[in-house]
Scaffold this motif. Structure first.
Motif, short mmCIF file in Angstrom:
data_model
loop_
_atom_site.label_atom_id
_atom_site.label_comp_id
_atom_site.label_asym_id
_atom_site.label_seq_id
_atom_site.Cartn_x
_atom_site.Cartn_y
_atom_site.Cartn_z
N LYS A 167 -66.33 25.36 136.88
CA LYS A 167 -65.02 26.03 136.91
C LYS A 167 -64.62 26.41 138.33
O LYS A 167 -65.48 26.64 139.19
CB LYS A 167 -65.00 27.26 136.00
CG LYS A 167 -65.90 28.40 136.41
CD LYS A 167 -65.86 29.51 135.38
CE LYS A 167 -64.85 30.57 135.75
NZ LYS A 167 -65.24 31.92 135.37
N GLY A 168 -63.30 26.44 138.53
CA GLY A 168 -62.78 26.84 139.83
C GLY A 168 -61.43 26.22 140.10
O GLY A 168 -61.07 25.20 139.50
N LYS A 169 -60.67 26.87 140.98
CA LYS A 169 -59.33 26.37 141.33
C LYS A 169 -59.17 26.40 142.84
O LYS A 169 -59.52 27.39 143.49
CB LYS A 169 -58.26 27.23 140.67
CG LYS A 169 -58.32 27.15 139.15
CD LYS A 169 -57.04 27.58 138.48
CE LYS A 169 -57.09 27.32 136.99
NZ LYS A 169 -57.21 25.90 136.64
N LEU A 201 -66.38 23.79 146.94
CA LEU A 201 -66.21 22.90 145.78
C LEU A 201 -67.55 22.54 145.12
O LEU A 201 -67.65 22.50 143.89
CB LEU A 201 -65.50 21.63 146.26
CG LEU A 201 -65.12 20.60 145.22
CD1 LEU A 201 -64.29 21.21 144.11
CD2 LEU A 201 -64.35 19.46 145.89
N MET A 261 -68.43 25.18 142.85
CA MET A 261 -67.51 25.25 141.70
C MET A 261 -67.87 24.18 140.68
O MET A 261 -67.90 24.44 139.48
CB MET A 261 -66.06 25.03 142.18
CG MET A 261 -65.43 26.22 142.87
SD MET A 261 -63.74 25.81 143.37
CE MET A 261 -63.12 27.43 143.84
N VAL A 262 -68.13 22.97 141.16
CA VAL A 262 -68.46 21.86 140.24
C VAL A 262 -69.77 22.19 139.50
O VAL A 262 -69.88 22.00 138.28
CB VAL A 262 -68.55 20.52 141.00
CG1 VAL A 262 -69.07 19.41 140.09
CG2 VAL A 262 -67.18 20.13 141.57
N VAL A 274 -62.88 21.82 137.44
CA VAL A 274 -62.33 22.29 138.72
C VAL A 274 -61.02 21.54 138.98
O VAL A 274 -60.95 20.33 138.79
CB VAL A 274 -63.32 22.03 139.88
CG1 VAL A 274 -62.75 22.55 141.19
CG2 VAL A 274 -64.66 22.67 139.59
N THR A 275 -60.00 22.28 139.41
CA THR A 275 -58.72 21.62 139.72
C THR A 275 -58.33 21.88 141.17
O THR A 275 -58.71 22.88 141.77
CB THR A 275 -57.59 22.13 138.78
OG1 THR A 275 -57.47 23.54 138.95
CG2 THR A 275 -57.86 21.78 137.33
N ASP A 293 -64.06 31.81 142.55
CA ASP A 293 -63.26 31.26 141.45
C ASP A 293 -62.02 30.55 141.95
O ASP A 293 -61.56 29.58 141.34
CB ASP A 293 -62.87 32.39 140.49
CG ASP A 293 -64.08 32.99 139.84
OD1 ASP A 293 -64.60 32.39 138.88
OD2 ASP A 293 -64.58 34.03 140.33
#
Ligand SMILES: NC(=O)c1ccc[n+]([C@@H]2O[C@H](COP(=O)([O-])OP(=O)(O)OC[C@H]3O[C@@H](n4cnc5c(N)ncnc54)[C@H](OP(=O)(O)O)[C@@H]3O)[C@@H](O)[C@H]2O)c1
Length: 268
Positions: free
Chosen positions: A135-137, A127, A130-131, A179-180, A86
């Motif tokens: 979601k994900g940071k 990443l 996450m993509v 994702v940020t 996450d």
């Protein structure tokens, strides 16, 4: 298998045995994240785990890795298997003081590998998943050093500029994916970093005692910025101002000013 395997959020923090990485790990533990902590220093890493577990009821897994070695990002991803990440905090880093042509190449190459290759590769590997999950940071650790060239710490400044540029670019690409990417750019902070910078050269601890931040506050600032999905986070009003100065004066002048600061800061 743990029934909550996929429900408890999971965070990876590199360079988590001390300083900013440890403080960021504490904040994640406070907010209920399970942690995978990575560092080259296994003894300090074990102590960090014990301190976190004494305060928060969370699972802490340790990975003892030298992140300056080839293919280390792949080995990390293999170790975590199919677990969904996450939060990824690419924090590990160190500095080298001295003229580029006089400082040790092995150490310079290790620093470049750590800051540039491992940060990029680990980000890429994590990443993608996450993509796919939407979601994900990601929190990438840069520095105020990113905003202009840094004589006497040339590769450190250049590699931190890379991290800032890379982070801003992919943050833009990731708009709308869930994702940020946040890039934290601290100024001088009271951690082990300054001792490591001076290692292997005649300079001693930093001499400029002005505007030195506390690692807890810097980590808290970066952590909140990451939670909000802010792209660039510069803690402290003086540092915000300093980050803009290179745009207000000729680049040559900004470079000369940094040289004066470095000489003054690390004079024997
Ligand atoms: N402190 C500052 O003034 C400042 C300002 C701006 C940005 N930063 C950045 O903040 C980040 C964290 O630094 P810090 O200030 O918290 O310093 P720190 O207390 O020295 O923490 C850095 C951690 O990273 C670990 N590390 C170093 N090389 C590694 C490698 N090859 N593989 C795995 N782990 C490694 C260190 O282990 P060892 O203890 O064994 O070396 C240490 O535990 C760095 O990226 C640094 O560039 C620091």
């Amino acid at each position: 298998m743990n029934q909550n395997y996929n429900k408890i959020p999971l965070a990876i923090v590199t360079g988590a045995a001390s300083g900013l990485g440890f403080e960021l790990a504490l904040l994640l533990a406070r907010d209920g994240y399970e942690l995978i902590l990575i560092d080259v220093n296994s003894e300090k890493l074990q102590q960090a785990k014990e301190k976190i577990e004494a305060r928060y009821a969370t699972q802490v897994q340790l990975l003892h890795k030298d992140l300056s070695k080839p293919k280390v990002a792949e080995s990390i991803v293999q170790s975590i298997e199919d677990r969904a990440i996450d939060v990824l905090v690419n924090n590990a880093g160190f500095g080298i003081y001295g003229s580029f042509h006089e400082t040790d190449w092995e150490r310079q190459a290790a620093m470049l590998h750590l800051h540039v290759i491992t940060t990029t590769h680990l980000t890429k590997l994590i990443l993608k998943k996450m993509v796919a999950r939407g979601k994900g940071k990601i929190l990438n650790m840069s520095s105020l050093a990113a905003f202009q060239p840094g004589p006497l710490m040339s590769l450190y400044y250049a590699s931190k500029a890379y991290i800032l540029s890379f982070s801003e670019a992919i943050a833009n690409e990731l708009k709308g994916t869930g994702v940020t990417v946040t890039c934290l750019c601290p100024g001088q902070t009271k951690t082990c970093f300054q001792e490591v910078v001076s290692n292997g050269c005649s300079a001693s601890d930093n001499k400029i005692k002005f505007n030195i931040a506390c690692p807890k506050q810097v980590a808290a600032y970066g952590y909140e910025a990451m939670k909000k999905g802010k792209i660039v986070a510069i803690p402290g009003n003086i540092n915000k101002l300093l980050s803009k100065l290179p745009r207000l004066v000729p680049r040559r002048t900004a470079t000369a000013v940094i040289r004066r600061i470095q000489e003054k800061n690390r004079a024997v």
